[in-house]
Every structure is written in structure tokens, then in C-alpha cells.
Design an enzyme around this catalytic site. Structure first.
Site, mmCIF file in Angstrom:
data_model
loop_
_atom_site.group_PDB
_atom_site.id
_atom_site.type_symbol
_atom_site.label_atom_id
_atom_site.label_comp_id
_atom_site.label_asym_id
_atom_site.label_seq_id
_atom_site.Cartn_x
_atom_site.Cartn_y
_atom_site.Cartn_z
ATOM 1 N N ARG A 60 60.430 52.051 35.850
ATOM 2 C CA ARG A 60 59.567 50.724 35.647
ATOM 3 C C ARG A 60 60.106 50.268 34.175
ATOM 4 O O ARG A 60 60.178 48.985 33.882
ATOM 5 C CB ARG A 60 58.242 51.308 35.449
ATOM 6 C CG ARG A 60 57.664 51.980 36.629
ATOM 7 C CD ARG A 60 56.994 51.159 37.660
ATOM 8 N NE ARG A 60 57.954 50.576 38.560
ATOM 9 C CZ ARG A 60 58.496 51.252 39.489
ATOM 10 N NH1 ARG A 60 58.317 52.455 39.715
ATOM 11 N NH2 ARG A 60 59.424 50.783 40.163
ATOM 12 N N ASN A 93 48.337 45.725 32.693
ATOM 13 C CA ASN A 93 49.576 45.934 32.979
ATOM 14 C C ASN A 93 50.125 46.610 31.766
ATOM 15 O O ASN A 93 49.948 46.603 30.459
ATOM 16 C CB ASN A 93 50.351 44.388 33.105
ATOM 17 C CG ASN A 93 49.647 43.591 34.065
ATOM 18 O OD1 ASN A 93 49.088 44.247 35.168
ATOM 19 N ND2 ASN A 93 49.864 42.336 34.036
ATOM 20 N N HIS A 110 45.534 50.286 29.820
ATOM 21 C CA HIS A 110 46.203 51.144 30.768
ATOM 22 C C HIS A 110 47.723 51.787 30.113
ATOM 23 O O HIS A 110 48.298 52.523 30.992
ATOM 24 C CB HIS A 110 46.484 50.622 32.276
ATOM 25 C CG HIS A 110 45.438 50.357 33.222
ATOM 26 N ND1 HIS A 110 45.181 49.908 34.245
ATOM 27 C CD2 HIS A 110 43.892 51.034 32.867
ATOM 28 C CE1 HIS A 110 44.212 49.964 34.594
ATOM 29 N NE2 HIS A 110 43.411 50.640 33.923
ATOM 30 N N GLY A 177 45.016 37.659 38.743
ATOM 31 C CA GLY A 177 46.019 38.689 39.371
ATOM 32 C C GLY A 177 45.718 40.004 39.458
ATOM 33 O O GLY A 177 46.489 40.868 39.227
ATOM 34 N N THR A 178 44.373 40.306 39.942
ATOM 35 C CA THR A 178 43.892 41.978 39.843
ATOM 36 C C THR A 178 42.810 41.916 41.233
ATOM 37 O O THR A 178 42.233 41.218 41.492
ATOM 38 C CB THR A 178 43.191 42.387 38.603
ATOM 39 O OG1 THR A 178 42.823 43.556 38.889
ATOM 40 C CG2 THR A 178 42.081 41.330 38.286
ATOM 41 N N SER A 179 43.270 42.887 41.862
ATOM 42 C CA SER A 179 42.741 43.355 43.271
ATOM 43 C C SER A 179 40.974 43.590 43.077
ATOM 44 O O SER A 179 40.353 43.718 44.072
ATOM 45 C CB SER A 179 43.227 44.315 44.235
ATOM 46 O OG SER A 179 43.289 45.663 43.102
ATOM 47 N N ASP A 204 45.020 36.377 46.708
ATOM 48 C CA ASP A 204 44.163 36.365 47.592
ATOM 49 C C ASP A 204 42.821 36.945 47.074
ATOM 50 O O ASP A 204 42.744 37.234 46.049
ATOM 51 C CB ASP A 204 44.604 37.921 48.518
ATOM 52 C CG ASP A 204 46.189 37.790 48.903
ATOM 53 O OD1 ASP A 204 46.462 36.877 49.656
ATOM 54 O OD2 ASP A 204 46.839 38.657 48.109
ATOM 55 N N ALA A 220 49.760 32.771 40.325
ATOM 56 C CA ALA A 220 49.404 32.574 38.936
ATOM 57 C C ALA A 220 50.194 31.527 38.167
ATOM 58 O O ALA A 220 49.493 30.805 37.265
ATOM 59 C CB ALA A 220 49.467 33.992 38.215
#
Ligand code: APR
Length: 231
Positions: A60, A93, A110, A177-179, A204, A220
Site C-alpha cells: 500500500r 484514509n 486510522h 466516499g465511506t460505506s 452508492d 466524488a
């Protein structure tokens, strides 16, 4: 929505970076599709198989050298530069795209891929190269004590006091942009005061979307500049 002179708190998730080429976690072909979370993103996984965990985050971290902020990151930074009241950007992020876009008031709840933490001293160091159990701590000169500065499942996110303060004072809360599946971030929409106007911008319908006053479905890179240029 008038944004002028309003205290604004933005929460971003993996969806804001996906058009820069970084995978989200839970979309089709997301990071968690190829990996079991328990194998790479928990303290237990790190104890059991540190090399696998180091490698997951090394990959990553390497990717960050290939990606650039997109129109959504840039629009947030530009808005913050010109805004005449408080602006706080909380991000889940661990990439550095908000930094590269020159956002200022960023809280990485995070952690960050380009930081490592010494498990002995709790010191956090900048780190742009690969990390493994031979890596040496800059202060103690010992190896085997550095871990990714990432909040794993089962660990407490960072800066929660500061985040609580920012949310309590917000006039407008915008999640991007977060579920809405991972707590505590998914519950921030419930931590703001009753006068706060809550907006979700997501590709979504997110899990927690009934809690927002306004839900803008779309990419976004299109919707974030549109939303933040309206004032
Ligand atoms: N524009 C807007 N939204 C998008 C886009 C896009 N181009 N692409 C994807 N999305 C949306 C998806 O519809 C999805 O709802 O972004 C969301 C990404 O959700 P997740 O993959 O669950 O990412 P996130 O919410 O950031 O995950 C939270 O979970 O695994 C942990 O620690 C990790 O910080 C992460 C946390």
C-alpha cells in the site's frame, strides 16, 4: 446550501481516493476481497505473522508513489483555503492524498501509511520505504519494534477527543466516499448537534444514509467540487 461562515466538518473514506487509483475496502475488487481482515489488519495477525502484515502495508505504501490527488481532494483543499470559518477534515484514509492536495487541518483517525510507530516508546516516525522486522527504530536503534502506524480492527482510532470536539461544534457535516459500516466513523453523523446539517456524498447508498438530511449519489470527483463550489 450556504457554506459561508459555517463551521464545517468533513469525513472522508476510501471512496474519495478510488478515482486516484487506490482500491476501496468493500467495493467489488476491494482490498478486503483479496484478504481476510483478520489476517492483515488486526493486532493478532501482526503477532502471528508480522511479515504478511508488513508486506500488505508495504504494498500500500509503495502505491502512494504512483498516485495523485484527484478533483475531490483538490476541491476540499481549495475550499479550506478560501473558507472564512472553521474547517476540519477527518479522514479514515491512510493515504497521503489530502496532504498532497494541500489540505491543512487534517485528522488521520486510522493512522497513516507513511508513518510507523515504535511499540516500545510509542513514538511515531515518518516512513516512506518498506518496513519489516529488521527495520531499526531511529531513537532506540533496536530492530523488531516498529509497526505500521495504522489503526487495526480491535484498536481505538486516534484523536477521538479532538474529533468529538469538532463534531459537537459543526454546523455542516459532510461524509464523502465511506460505506457507513465501520464504527466509530459510521456513527459521527449521530454525534453532531441537532442543528447540524448532514450531507452524504457517495457513489452508492451507504449503510447509514437515512441519518443524513441530504444524500448526493455520484462520483466524488464530480460531486465534491460541485458541492463545495456552490457557496
Ligand atoms: N466516489 C464516491 N464514493 C465512492 C467512489 C467514488 N468514486 N468509489 C467508491 N465509493 C464509495 C463506495 O460506494 C463505498 O460506499 O466509497 C465507499 C467505500 O467504502 P469502504 O470500502 O467500506 O471504505 P471506508 O468506508 O473508507 O472504510 C472504512 O474500514 O477497513 C476499514 O480502516 C479501513 O478506513 C477503513 C474503514
Amino acid at each position: 446550501m450556504e457554506l459561508n461562515k459555517k463551521n464545517i466538518v468533513v469525513l472522508t473514506g476510501a471512496g474519495i481516493s478510488s478515482e486516484s487509483g487506490l482500491k476501496t475496502f468493500r467495493d467489488a475488487d476491494g482490498l478486503w476481497e483479496g484478504h481476510r481482515v483478520e489476517d492483515v489488519a488486526t493486532p493478532e495477525a501482526f503477532l502471528e505473522n508480522p511479515e504478511l502484515v508488513y508486506d500488505f502495508y508495504n504494498q500500500r505504501r509503495r502505491q502512494l508513489k504512483e498516485v495523485k490527488p484527484n478533483q475531490a481532494h483538490l476541491a476540499l483543499a481549495e475550499f479550506e483555503r478560501n473558507h472564512n470559518a472553521k474547517f476540519t477534515l477527518i479522514t479514515q484514509n491512510v493515504d497521503n492524498l489530502h496532504e498532497l492536495a494541500h489540505s491543512q487541518n487534517i485528522i488521520h483517525m486510522h493512522g497513516e501509511l507513511q508513518k510507523v510507530r515504535c511499540m516500545e516508546t510509542d513514538e511515531v516516525f515518518p516512513w516512506t520505504e518498506d518496513l519489516d522486522s529488521d527495520s531499526v527504530s531511529p531513537t532506540t536503534q533496536k530492530s523488531g519494534t516498529l509497526r505500521p502506524h495504522i489503526c487495526w480492527f480491535g484498536e481505538m482510532p486516534y484523536h477521538m477527543v479532538e474529533i468529538g470536539d469538532a463534531l459537537r461544534d459543526a454546523d455542516i457535516f459532510v461524509a464523502i466516499g465511506t460505506s457507513g459500516l465501520v464504527y466509530p466513523a459510521a456513527g459521527f453523523v449521530q454525534m453532531v448537534s441537532h442543528h447540524c446539517y448532514k450531507v452524504l456524498i457517495n457513489k452508492d447508498a451507504a449503510n447509514n444514509n437515512p441519518l443524513f438530511h441530504e444524500v448526493i449519489l455520484g462520483n466524488a470527483t464530480q460531486e465534491v467540487p460541485k458541492f463545495f463550489q456552490q457557496s
